[in-house]
Design a protein around this motif. Structure first.
Motif, PDB file in Angstrom:
ATOM      1  N   LEU A 167     -31.373  57.653  12.950  1.00 57.96           N
ATOM      2  CA  LEU A 167     -30.515  57.155  11.882  1.00 57.96           C
ATOM      3  C   LEU A 167     -29.132  56.815  12.438  1.00 57.96           C
ATOM      4  N   ARG A 168     -28.477  55.875  11.788  1.00 54.78           N
ATOM      5  CA  ARG A 168     -27.090  55.545  12.118  1.00 54.78           C
ATOM      6  C   ARG A 168     -26.277  55.631  10.834  1.00 54.78           C
ATOM      7  N   PRO A 169     -25.966  56.839  10.383  1.00 55.30           N
ATOM      8  CA  PRO A 169     -25.344  57.035   9.072  1.00 55.30           C
ATOM      9  C   PRO A 169     -23.998  56.325   8.935  1.00 55.30           C
ATOM     10  N   ARG A 170     -23.723  55.910   7.690  1.00 57.64           N
ATOM     11  CA  ARG A 170     -22.468  55.222   7.376  1.00 57.64           C
ATOM     12  C   ARG A 170     -21.604  56.009   6.401  1.00 57.64           C
ATOM     13  N   ILE A 171     -22.221  56.924   5.643  1.00 59.90           N
ATOM     14  CA  ILE A 171     -21.467  57.608   4.582  1.00 59.90           C
ATOM     15  C   ILE A 171     -22.199  58.877   4.166  1.00 59.90           C
ATOM     16  N   VAL A 172     -21.438  59.846   3.637  1.00 59.61           N
ATOM     17  CA  VAL A 172     -21.991  61.099   3.126  1.00 59.61           C
ATOM     18  C   VAL A 172     -21.622  61.238   1.657  1.00 59.61           C
ATOM     19  N   GLY A 173     -22.575  61.687   0.834  1.00 60.08           N
ATOM     20  CA  GLY A 173     -22.301  62.024  -0.562  1.00 60.08           C
ATOM     21  C   GLY A 173     -22.601  63.494  -0.794  1.00 60.08           C
ATOM     22  N   ILE A 174     -21.665  64.225  -1.420  1.00 59.58           N
ATOM     23  CA  ILE A 174     -21.831  65.653  -1.701  1.00 59.58           C
ATOM     24  C   ILE A 174     -21.675  65.883  -3.192  1.00 59.58           C
ATOM     25  N   ALA A 175     -22.618  66.605  -3.790  1.00 61.65           N
ATOM     26  CA  ALA A 175     -22.586  66.895  -5.227  1.00 61.65           C
ATOM     27  C   ALA A 175     -22.570  68.401  -5.448  1.00 61.65           C
ATOM     28  N   HIS A 190     -15.082  72.892   7.877  1.00 56.22           N
ATOM     29  CA  HIS A 190     -15.783  72.937   9.162  1.00 56.22           C
ATOM     30  C   HIS A 190     -16.195  71.570   9.691  1.00 56.22           C
ATOM     31  N   LEU A 191     -15.903  70.505   8.983  1.00 55.34           N
ATOM     32  CA  LEU A 191     -16.099  69.180   9.576  1.00 55.34           C
ATOM     33  C   LEU A 191     -14.977  68.928  10.579  1.00 55.34           C
ATOM     34  N   PRO A 192     -15.256  68.280  11.699  1.00 52.21           N
ATOM     35  CA  PRO A 192     -14.198  68.028  12.690  1.00 52.21           C
ATOM     36  C   PRO A 192     -13.182  67.023  12.178  1.00 52.21           C
ATOM     37  N   ARG A 193     -11.990  67.112  12.704  1.00 49.12           N
ATOM     38  CA  ARG A 193     -10.902  66.229  12.284  1.00 49.12           C
ATOM     39  C   ARG A 193     -11.261  64.755  12.468  1.00 49.12           C
ATOM     40  N   ASP A 194     -12.087  64.459  13.480  1.00 52.03           N
ATOM     41  CA  ASP A 194     -12.470  63.075  13.758  1.00 52.03           C
ATOM     42  C   ASP A 194     -13.866  62.743  13.227  1.00 52.03           C
ATOM     43  N   PHE A 195     -14.280  63.408  12.160  1.00 50.83           N
ATOM     44  CA  PHE A 195     -15.600  63.144  11.575  1.00 50.83           C
ATOM     45  C   PHE A 195     -15.730  61.639  11.306  1.00 50.83           C
ATOM     46  N   PRO A 196     -16.772  60.984  11.804  1.00 48.68           N
ATOM     47  CA  PRO A 196     -16.796  59.511  11.817  1.00 48.68           C
ATOM     48  C   PRO A 196     -17.181  58.833  10.507  1.00 48.68           C
ATOM     49  N   LEU A 197     -17.448  59.609   9.440  1.00 49.56           N
ATOM     50  CA  LEU A 197     -17.924  59.018   8.194  1.00 49.56           C
ATOM     51  C   LEU A 197     -17.007  59.363   7.022  1.00 49.56           C
ATOM     52  N   PRO A 198     -16.957  58.487   6.003  1.00 47.15           N
ATOM     53  CA  PRO A 198     -16.321  58.870   4.739  1.00 47.15           C
ATOM     54  C   PRO A 198     -17.246  59.799   3.961  1.00 47.15           C
ATOM     55  N   HIS A 353     -23.688  61.809  14.204  1.00 44.98           N
ATOM     56  CA  HIS A 353     -23.768  61.313  15.571  1.00 44.98           C
ATOM     57  C   HIS A 353     -25.186  60.862  15.931  1.00 44.98           C
ATOM     58  N   GLY A 354     -26.040  60.691  14.921  1.00 39.03           N
ATOM     59  CA  GLY A 354     -27.396  60.208  15.173  1.00 39.03           C
ATOM     60  C   GLY A 354     -28.314  61.237  15.764  1.00 39.03           C
ATOM     61  N   GLU A 355     -27.985  62.529  15.598  1.00 40.75           N
ATOM     62  CA  GLU A 355     -28.806  63.603  16.141  1.00 40.75           C
ATOM     63  C   GLU A 355     -29.450  64.389  15.019  1.00 40.75           C
ATOM     64  N   SER A 356     -30.594  64.979  15.306  1.00 36.25           N
ATOM     65  CA  SER A 356     -31.274  65.801  14.309  1.00 36.25           C
ATOM     66  C   SER A 356     -30.637  67.186  14.271  1.00 36.25           C
ATOM     67  N   PRO A 357     -30.501  67.766  13.083  1.00 32.27           N
ATOM     68  CA  PRO A 357     -29.966  69.130  13.006  1.00 32.27           C
ATOM     69  C   PRO A 357     -30.859  70.092  13.772  1.00 32.27           C
ATOM     70  N   ALA A 358     -30.249  71.029  14.499  1.00 26.13           N
ATOM     71  CA  ALA A 358     -31.019  72.007  15.248  1.00 26.13           C
ATOM     72  C   ALA A 358     -31.662  73.010  14.299  1.00 26.13           C
ATOM     73  N   HIS A 359     -32.915  73.322  14.571  1.00 24.31           N
ATOM     74  CA  HIS A 359     -33.665  74.322  13.801  1.00 24.31           C
ATOM     75  C   HIS A 359     -33.573  74.092  12.296  1.00 24.31           C
ATOM     76  N   PRO A 360     -33.917  72.905  11.800  1.00 18.53           N
ATOM     77  CA  PRO A 360     -33.815  72.655  10.368  1.00 18.53           C
ATOM     78  C   PRO A 360     -34.836  73.448   9.574  1.00 18.53           C
ATOM     79  N   THR A 361     -34.504  73.766   8.363  1.00 18.53           N
ATOM     80  CA  THR A 361     -35.445  74.367   7.436  1.00 18.53           C
ATOM     81  C   THR A 361     -35.991  73.271   6.538  1.00 18.53           C
ATOM     82  N   VAL A 362     -37.297  73.076   6.554  1.00 19.50           N
ATOM     83  CA  VAL A 362     -37.890  71.994   5.787  1.00 19.50           C
ATOM     84  C   VAL A 362     -37.996  72.403   4.331  1.00 19.50           C
TER      85      VAL A 362
END
Length: 368
Positions: A167-175, A190-198, A353-362
């Motif tokens: 994936l090449r994400p462009r945006i995040v939505g949080i509810a 806990h998001l980094p200061r240079d988080f690349p998405l709105p 960053h186009g990476e899969s989360p480590a040890h995801p819970t499905v």
């Protein structure tokens, strides 16, 4: 009365320095058979002494009182006699924003807005909202909030190497809704200061409190936090919240759209409208997250992101104050990952960053 035993009413302790306000709130609740006012107090110290004797299920407290005020009272209750607390207050002014949201951070469950004219002008709508939030609060396990608040802040670092997600994400939505201010604060911190998405944030909150929420979050978030402005393109490393009493979504050009129309939605802002707009505009390049909250808002919108091929996350039950919204998203198959609150920001960083989360819970393993 049926053969089955009738569940006892929810016992509520009211705390306010105004005798008139206490009487009016009592009258607002007297026609609700599921709720019983078990006592009243004029300040935090008096209420703290009453709790062991009255054993209330929920405490409704004012913010500013002589002697022990709402913030100190909330901290003492959560340390000594954990009970779900609702804050009954007028809209937050700029100088009061920190105090009321510190009460939520200390363990209060939610805010109920007093009318602008004070409690001398109660409405049927306010009475209904108060009764509804008391019922939600009565189901919250207060002890759990303190334990998981401490655990949530230990976010995992981004590993040096991770599998590509494709994936090449462009945006995040949080509810989020009930418990959302604290949960969103944890994620944004806990998001980094240079988080690349709105990041578009949809938080259900009483009218008049959104600006105070944004001010409070801006003090701890690593990225910028602001109220969205209609027609503006969303920028990276910025979290946008809906203006008071409005929806927040993306228009066909990917710019912010703020509108007051209900458009058939129960909530304003609506998580379903916001997340669905991300799916329409960005498709598989959208990320959707549903955090703690009552009801189902966000489940349908998250499903649209999932159907478009985007990444979807729901907060797990153990760290949710109320599991309604994330539970609904899991139940309808919209959430591909179910994560504890403390793992959501690291997962978003990996996905961004186009990476899969480590040890995801499905999610499938958590559906009930």
């Amino acid at each position: 009365m049926s053969g089955a035993a009738r569940r006892r009413p929810i016992r509520v302790l009211l705390v306010d320095d105004s005798t008139l306000a206490l009487e009016i709130v009592r009258r607002m609740l007297e026609h609700e058979p599921a709720i019983s006012v078990c006592g009243t107090a004029h300040d935090g110290a008096e209420a703290l002494a009453l709790i062991p004797r009255l054993m209330p299920d929920v405490v409704c407290t004012d913010l500013y009182m002589p002697g022990m005020g709402g913030l100190e009272f909330t901290r003492e209750v959560m340390a000594l006699h954990p009970v779900p607390i609702l804050v009954l207050s007028i809209a937050v002014q700029r100088e009061h924003a920190d105090t009321i949201f510190e009460m939520l951070d200390a363990g209060a469950v939610d805010i109920v807005a007093k009318p602008r004219g004070g409690l001398c002008e109660p409405s049927a709508g306010l009475a209904g909202e108060l009764a509804s939030k008391i019922k939600v609060a009565a189901g919250v396990v207060a002890l759990r909030r303190r334990r998981h608040r401490a655990a949530a802040v230990a976010a995992e670092p981004l590993p040096l190497a991770a599998a590509r997600s494709g994936l090449r994400p462009r945006i995040v939505g949080i509810a989020a809704s009930t418990g959302g201010p604290q949960a969103i604060e944890t994620v944004l911190h806990h998001l980094p200061r240079d988080f690349p998405l709105p990041v578009l944030c949809i938080q259900h909150i009483a009218e008049g409190f959104m600006e105070g929420l944004v001010q409070w979050l801006a003090r701890s978030a690593s990225i910028s936090v602001c109220i969205g402005q209609d027609g503006r393109p969303p920028l990276p490393a910025t979290a946008y919240f809906a203006p008071d009493g409005m929806h927040l979504e993306l228009d066909a050009h990917g710019c912010l759209r703020c509108s007051p129309e209900l458009r058939g939605q129960q909530h304003r802002p609506s998580a379903d409208l916001a997340l669905a707009s991300l799916a329409r505009v960005h498709g598989r390049d959208a990320i959707g997250v549903v955090l703690t909250g009552m009801g189902r808002d966000g489940a349908a919108g998250l499903a649209e992101i999932a159907a478009a091929g985007g990444a979807t996350i729901a907060q797990d039950e153990e760290t949710s104050v109320v599991f309604g919204m994330p539970g609904a998203a899991i139940q309808n198959g919209a959430a591909r990952l179910v994560l504890p609150l403390g793992q959501i920001a690291p997962a978003l960083e990996r996905l961004a960053h186009g990476e899969s989360p480590a040890h995801p819970t499905v999610a499938k393993g958590h559906a009930r």
